[in-house]
Every structure is written in structure tokens, then in C-alpha cells.
Design a protein around this motif. Structure first.
Motif, PDB file in Angstrom:
ATOM      1  N   SER A   9       0.849  -1.175   0.000  1.00  0.00           N
ATOM      2  CA  SER A   9       0.000   0.000   0.000  1.00  0.00           C
ATOM      3  C   SER A   9       0.893   1.236   0.000  1.00  0.00           C
ATOM      4  O   SER A   9       2.050   1.185   0.408  1.00  0.00           O
ATOM      5  N   SER A  10       0.387   2.361  -0.473  1.00  0.00           N
ATOM      6  CA  SER A  10       1.152   3.589  -0.384  1.00  0.00           C
ATOM      7  C   SER A  10       1.240   4.006   1.073  1.00  0.00           C
ATOM      8  O   SER A  10       0.389   3.633   1.892  1.00  0.00           O
ATOM      9  N   PRO A  11       2.255   4.783   1.455  1.00  0.00           N
ATOM     10  CA  PRO A  11       2.450   5.129   2.859  1.00  0.00           C
ATOM     11  C   PRO A  11       1.248   5.808   3.489  1.00  0.00           C
ATOM     12  O   PRO A  11       1.052   5.736   4.696  1.00  0.00           O
ATOM     13  N   SER A  12       0.420   6.499   2.677  1.00  0.00           N
ATOM     14  CA  SER A  12      -0.714   7.239   3.238  1.00  0.00           C
ATOM     15  C   SER A  12      -1.940   6.373   3.443  1.00  0.00           C
ATOM     16  O   SER A  12      -2.908   6.813   4.069  1.00  0.00           O
ATOM     17  N   GLU A  13      -1.944   5.149   2.924  1.00  0.00           N
ATOM     18  CA  GLU A  13      -3.114   4.292   3.021  1.00  0.00           C
ATOM     19  C   GLU A  13      -3.095   3.457   4.292  1.00  0.00           C
ATOM     20  O   GLU A  13      -2.038   3.018   4.749  1.00  0.00           O
ATOM     21  N   GLN A  14      -4.288   3.224   4.848  1.00  0.00           N
ATOM     22  CA  GLN A  14      -4.409   2.352   6.009  1.00  0.00           C
ATOM     23  C   GLN A  14      -4.264   0.909   5.567  1.00  0.00           C
ATOM     24  O   GLN A  14      -4.965   0.446   4.670  1.00  0.00           O
ATOM     25  N   ARG A  15      -3.359   0.195   6.190  1.00  0.00           N
ATOM     26  CA  ARG A  15      -3.179  -1.213   5.862  1.00  0.00           C
ATOM     27  C   ARG A  15      -4.257  -2.047   6.551  1.00  0.00           C
ATOM     28  O   ARG A  15      -4.641  -1.782   7.697  1.00  0.00           O
ATOM     29  N   ARG A  16      -4.719  -3.096   5.870  1.00  0.00           N
ATOM     30  CA  ARG A  16      -5.708  -3.990   6.460  1.00  0.00           C
ATOM     31  C   ARG A  16      -5.566  -5.371   5.835  1.00  0.00           C
ATOM     32  O   ARG A  16      -5.159  -5.523   4.688  1.00  0.00           O
ATOM     33  N   ILE A  17      -5.891  -6.385   6.640  1.00  0.00           N
ATOM     34  CA  ILE A  17      -5.914  -7.756   6.155  1.00  0.00           C
ATOM     35  C   ILE A  17      -7.249  -8.380   6.546  1.00  0.00           C
ATOM     36  O   ILE A  17      -7.877  -7.988   7.529  1.00  0.00           O
ATOM     37  N   LEU A  18      -7.686  -9.334   5.722  1.00  0.00           N
ATOM     38  CA  LEU A  18      -8.871 -10.116   6.055  1.00  0.00           C
ATOM     39  C   LEU A  18      -8.415 -11.408   6.722  1.00  0.00           C
ATOM     40  O   LEU A  18      -7.551 -12.113   6.196  1.00  0.00           O
ATOM     41  N   VAL A  19      -8.956 -11.721   7.886  1.00  0.00           N
ATOM     42  CA  VAL A  19      -8.637 -12.954   8.601  1.00  0.00           C
ATOM     43  C   VAL A  19      -9.846 -13.877   8.533  1.00  0.00           C
ATOM     44  O   VAL A  19     -10.946 -13.504   8.942  1.00  0.00           O
ATOM     45  N   GLU A  20      -9.646 -15.071   7.998  1.00  0.00           N
ATOM     46  CA  GLU A  20     -10.697 -16.078   7.930  1.00  0.00           C
ATOM     47  C   GLU A  20     -10.258 -17.274   8.761  1.00  0.00           C
ATOM     48  O   GLU A  20      -9.162 -17.818   8.538  1.00  0.00           O
ATOM     49  N   ALA A  21     -11.070 -17.671   9.724  1.00  0.00           N
ATOM     50  CA  ALA A  21     -10.669 -18.713  10.668  1.00  0.00           C
ATOM     51  C   ALA A  21     -11.706 -19.816  10.741  1.00  0.00           C
ATOM     52  O   ALA A  21     -12.904 -19.586  10.551  1.00  0.00           O
ATOM     53  N   ASN A  22     -11.231 -21.021  11.011  1.00  0.00           N
ATOM     54  CA  ASN A  22     -12.115 -22.142  11.307  1.00  0.00           C
ATOM     55  C   ASN A  22     -12.356 -22.142  12.805  1.00  0.00           C
ATOM     56  O   ASN A  22     -11.522 -22.597  13.589  1.00  0.00           O
ATOM     57  N   ILE A  23     -13.493 -21.608  13.209  1.00  0.00           N
ATOM     58  CA  ILE A  23     -13.736 -21.416  14.638  1.00  0.00           C
ATOM     59  C   ILE A  23     -14.081 -22.725  15.363  1.00  0.00           C
ATOM     60  O   ILE A  23     -14.254 -22.735  16.569  1.00  0.00           O
ATOM     61  N   ARG A  47      -9.778  -7.252   9.465  1.00  0.00           N
ATOM     62  CA  ARG A  47     -11.164  -7.381   9.017  1.00  0.00           C
ATOM     63  C   ARG A  47     -11.552  -8.844   9.096  1.00  0.00           C
ATOM     64  O   ARG A  47     -10.754  -9.724   8.781  1.00  0.00           O
ATOM     65  N   MET A  48     -12.777  -9.128   9.520  1.00  0.00           N
ATOM     66  CA  MET A  48     -13.281 -10.490   9.563  1.00  0.00           C
ATOM     67  C   MET A  48     -14.710 -10.522   9.051  1.00  0.00           C
ATOM     68  O   MET A  48     -15.418  -9.497   9.068  1.00  0.00           O
ATOM     69  N   VAL A  49     -15.133 -11.692   8.601  1.00  0.00           N
ATOM     70  CA  VAL A  49     -16.512 -11.890   8.172  1.00  0.00           C
ATOM     71  C   VAL A  49     -17.396 -11.970   9.415  1.00  0.00           C
ATOM     72  O   VAL A  49     -17.041 -12.601  10.422  1.00  0.00           O
ATOM     73  N   GLU A  50     -18.541 -11.325   9.352  1.00  0.00           N
ATOM     74  CA  GLU A  50     -19.415 -11.207  10.515  1.00  0.00           C
ATOM     75  C   GLU A  50     -19.781 -12.563  11.110  1.00  0.00           C
ATOM     76  O   GLU A  50     -19.764 -12.747  12.334  1.00  0.00           O
ATOM     77  N   ALA A  51     -20.106 -13.546  10.266  1.00  0.00           N
ATOM     78  CA  ALA A  51     -20.521 -14.859  10.768  1.00  0.00           C
ATOM     79  C   ALA A  51     -19.413 -15.515  11.586  1.00  0.00           C
ATOM     80  O   ALA A  51     -19.680 -16.202  12.573  1.00  0.00           O
ATOM     81  N   THR A  52     -18.163 -15.310  11.181  1.00  0.00           N
ATOM     82  CA  THR A  52     -17.045 -15.871  11.935  1.00  0.00           C
ATOM     83  C   THR A  52     -16.912 -15.189  13.283  1.00  0.00           C
ATOM     84  O   THR A  52     -16.696 -15.839  14.308  1.00  0.00           O
ATOM     85  N   VAL A  53     -17.051 -13.879  13.301  1.00  0.00           N
ATOM     86  CA  VAL A  53     -16.927 -13.125  14.550  1.00  0.00           C
ATOM     87  C   VAL A  53     -18.020 -13.530  15.533  1.00  0.00           C
ATOM     88  O   VAL A  53     -17.768 -13.701  16.738  1.00  0.00           O
TER      89      VAL A  53
END
Length: 337
Positions: A9-23, A47-53
Motif C-alpha cells: 500500500s502507499s504510505p498514506s493508506e491504512q493497511r488492512r488484512i482479512l482474517v478467515e478462521a475455522n472457529i 477485518r473479519m466476516v461477521e458470521a465468523t466473529v
């Protein structure tokens, strides 16, 4: 091979990752909490998918996500005292993320690869399951994995996919894609599937079988392997055509070019069947239908954390006996041998 710089990402952008887990895995909650804690500390949004959270013990939804998955549409939740983003379970879930981190086994990885491919971002697997052939690392190494994500200390390679289209005469029934394999298989237990395999417009053989699958190199260690297909190194782009429990003298798997076009024609009086994509999505395949398979229009981007050869992973995951190997005297031996 591509490098991680493509996902920077460019330095000015907020970094984010999507985490998907087998709960359902016992170690899942602790693994998710560790990732969230370390990422928040390094100013990387999780970031996570609502159903996983919702399935995670102790998680509290503070704002439900609106339809869509842009940053402005994302909801929020509190997990182990830290705020995370939440989105709906749509193919756009990874939009705006630099990668998708998978905490689970191969099934979770295949689910997460749908998000990653749709957003054209790489996917990284950490195994919480049993074999976990698709995972790049084990859960014991999770702290080091998170550090490599934060430091962007990884590289990205492309893994081939396949796409299949189902026709009945001139009518289009549907199309879909797979990272591992598309499996054309009968629905009922009794009887056989009458199928004819075609490669590049020419017939190869008729089969009375349980099914026919077309696999990628990535899928060659999965369902296709169980059906007697060859193991193909992922650096080689090819498609494997594997008859499943065929009643035929010629029932050997075929390895064809990635530019080839494979078709499976279903007999007009055959068993009802379906086309299954990675065991996750399916299309109905009626009697007399034709399934056309080719290399996918988009690869799955795959995070590599090191340069470990595929051979070592194969031996480790399948626990293959190699005690008789001597090797060249100047060849380094893998750990434990």
C-alpha cells in the motif's frame, strides 16, 4: 514469480488484512486473538466476516456492516479488547485488503481463496487442522508469520485455476471455477455414470464410472490423488484428467497442457450428476449435458514465506519414508533426516 511489492500500500493508506478462521478448531480463538493484538499494535486493521466473529466466544458486535464491503460500509466489533472491522460474507469481503490470512485447514483455505481471488489479493494459510497441505505454516509459527506480514517479508506466486462451463445442447446451464478440481460425479450410489472424455476437440475414451475430475497441480494432492491421479509440482502448469472408479481397461489419468480444452459428455441415459467445484460449489449436470473445462481466467495469488522446495513439503505432509536416501555428499539434508 511475483514479489510482495505488488501488494504494497502507499504510505498514506491504512493497511488492512482479512482474517478467515475455522472457529471449530480448539486453537482458533487464541490464534485469532494473537493476530488481532499484534496487528493493532502495528497499525494494521484486521477485518473479519461477521458470521465468523459471531461464533467467537467473547466477541461483541458494536456496529453491523451495511450492504457492501467498502471501508465506509464495514461494521465493527470488539474482540479481546481490540476493535476490528466486520463485513458480510460476500465475494467482495477482501476488497481493500492487502492479503487474506487463513487460520484453519484446507477447507478453510479453499473458502478464503474465494475472497482472495475475487479481490485479486494473495492468500496465506496457517494450519490449525490435520494435514493442511495448502497451508504455508503451522500454528506454532504464528508469531513469526504475523511479523512477516507486518514487515511485508514474503513473496507471491500464482497458482493455476480451472473453469468449467455446463451446456445442455446450445443452452448454457452455468459456469464456475476451482483451485483444486472440478469433479463431475453421479448423485445416486447405484449405477454408473456414462461419460465420454474429449481433449482438444477429439474423443479419448468412454467410461462407466463414478465420475471424472479435472484437477490443477494444486489439487493433485487432494481428491485427484485419492482417485489415483499423479502428484504434480505446483511450478508446472497442467491439467490432470482423472476417471474415478472407472469400469474400463483404459482408466489411467491424463496430464494435458494448460492450453488444452477438456470436455466431459454425459450419456443421454446416464445417472443424474453434478459438477462440484472444490467440494464447495456445484452445478447440476443433466443427462446429455456437456461440461467444458479449461485453465482459469484468473489465478489465485499465493503467499510464500520461504523457499522450501515442494519435495520437502510433500515428504513432511504425507510422512513419506526416505530413510534410505543418501543423496550427493555435497547436498544439504533436510532437518530430521
Amino acid at each position: 514469480m511475483t514479489t510482495h511489492s505488488e501488494t504494497d500500500s502507499s504510505p498514506s493508506e491504512q493497511r488492512r488484512i482479512l482474517v478467515e478462521a475455522n472457529i471449530t478448531r480448539e486453537a482458533s480463538a487464541a490464534a485469532v486473538n494473537h493476530v488481532v493484538e499484534e496487528c493493532v499494535r502495528q497499525n494494521v486493521v484486521v477485518r473479519m466476516v461477521e458470521a465468523t466473529v459471531l461464533a467467537l466466544h467473547g466477541a461483541k458486535i458494536t456496529q453491523r456492516p451495511a450492504p457492501g464491503v467498502s471501508v465506509g460500509d464495514a461494521g465493527s466489533a470488539i474482540l479481546d479488547g481490540h476493535e476490528i472491522e466486520i463485513v458480510g460474507s460476500t465475494l467482495a469481503a477482501a476488497e481493500g485488503c492487502e492479503l487474506v490470512l487463513v487460520l484453519g485447514g484446507d477447507g478453510t483455505f479453499l473458502r478464503a481463496s474465494e475472497y482472495a481471488r475475487a479481490a485479486n489479493v494473495p492468500v496465506l494459510g496457517v494450519n490449525l487442522g490435520h494435514v493442511g497441505f495448502l497451508a504455508e505454516s503451522e500454528v506454532a509459527s504464528l508469531p513469526a508469520v504475523v511479523r512477516q506480514i507486518v514487515d511485508r517479508d514474503y513473496h507471491v506466486v500464482n497458482r493455476m485455476t480451472v473453469e468449467a462451463t455446463v451446456y445442455l445442447g446450445a443452452d448454457l446451464i452455468g459456469t464456475n471455477w476451482a483451485l483444486n478440481e472440478v469433479s463431475i460425479e453421479k448423485i445416486e450410489r447405484q449405477g454408473v455414470l456414462e461419460a465420454t472424455v474429449e481433449v482438444d476437440g477429439r474423443p479419448v475414451s468412454d467410461y462407466g464410472c463414478d465420475g471424472v475430475m479435472v484437477s490443477t497441480p494444486t489439487g493433485s494432492t487432494a481428491y485427484a490423488f485419492s482417485a489415483g491421479g499423479p502428484i504434480v509440482w505446483p511450478e508446472l502448469d497442467a491439467m490432470m484428467v482423472v476417471p474415478n472408479n472407472a469400469h474400463a481397461l483404459f482408466a489411467r489419468p491424463l496430464v494435458v497442457s494448460p492450453s488444452s480444452h477438456v470436455a466431459v459428455e454425459i450419456g443421454t441415459k446416464s445417472q443424474r450428476c453434478l459438477a462440484s467445484f472444490d467440494g464447495r460449489r456445484s452445478l447440476s449436470v443433466p443427462e446429455g449435458a456437456r461440461v467444458e473445462v479449461a485453465a482459469g481466467s484468473r489465478d489465485v495469488k499465493w503467499v510464500r514465506l520461504d523457499d522450501e522446495p515442494f519435495t520437502d513439503r510433500l515428504v513432511s505432509k504425507f510422512q513419506l519414508p526416505v530413510t534410505g536416501w543418501r543423496g550427493r555428499t555435497d547436498t544439504p539434508r533436510p532437518p530430521g533426516l
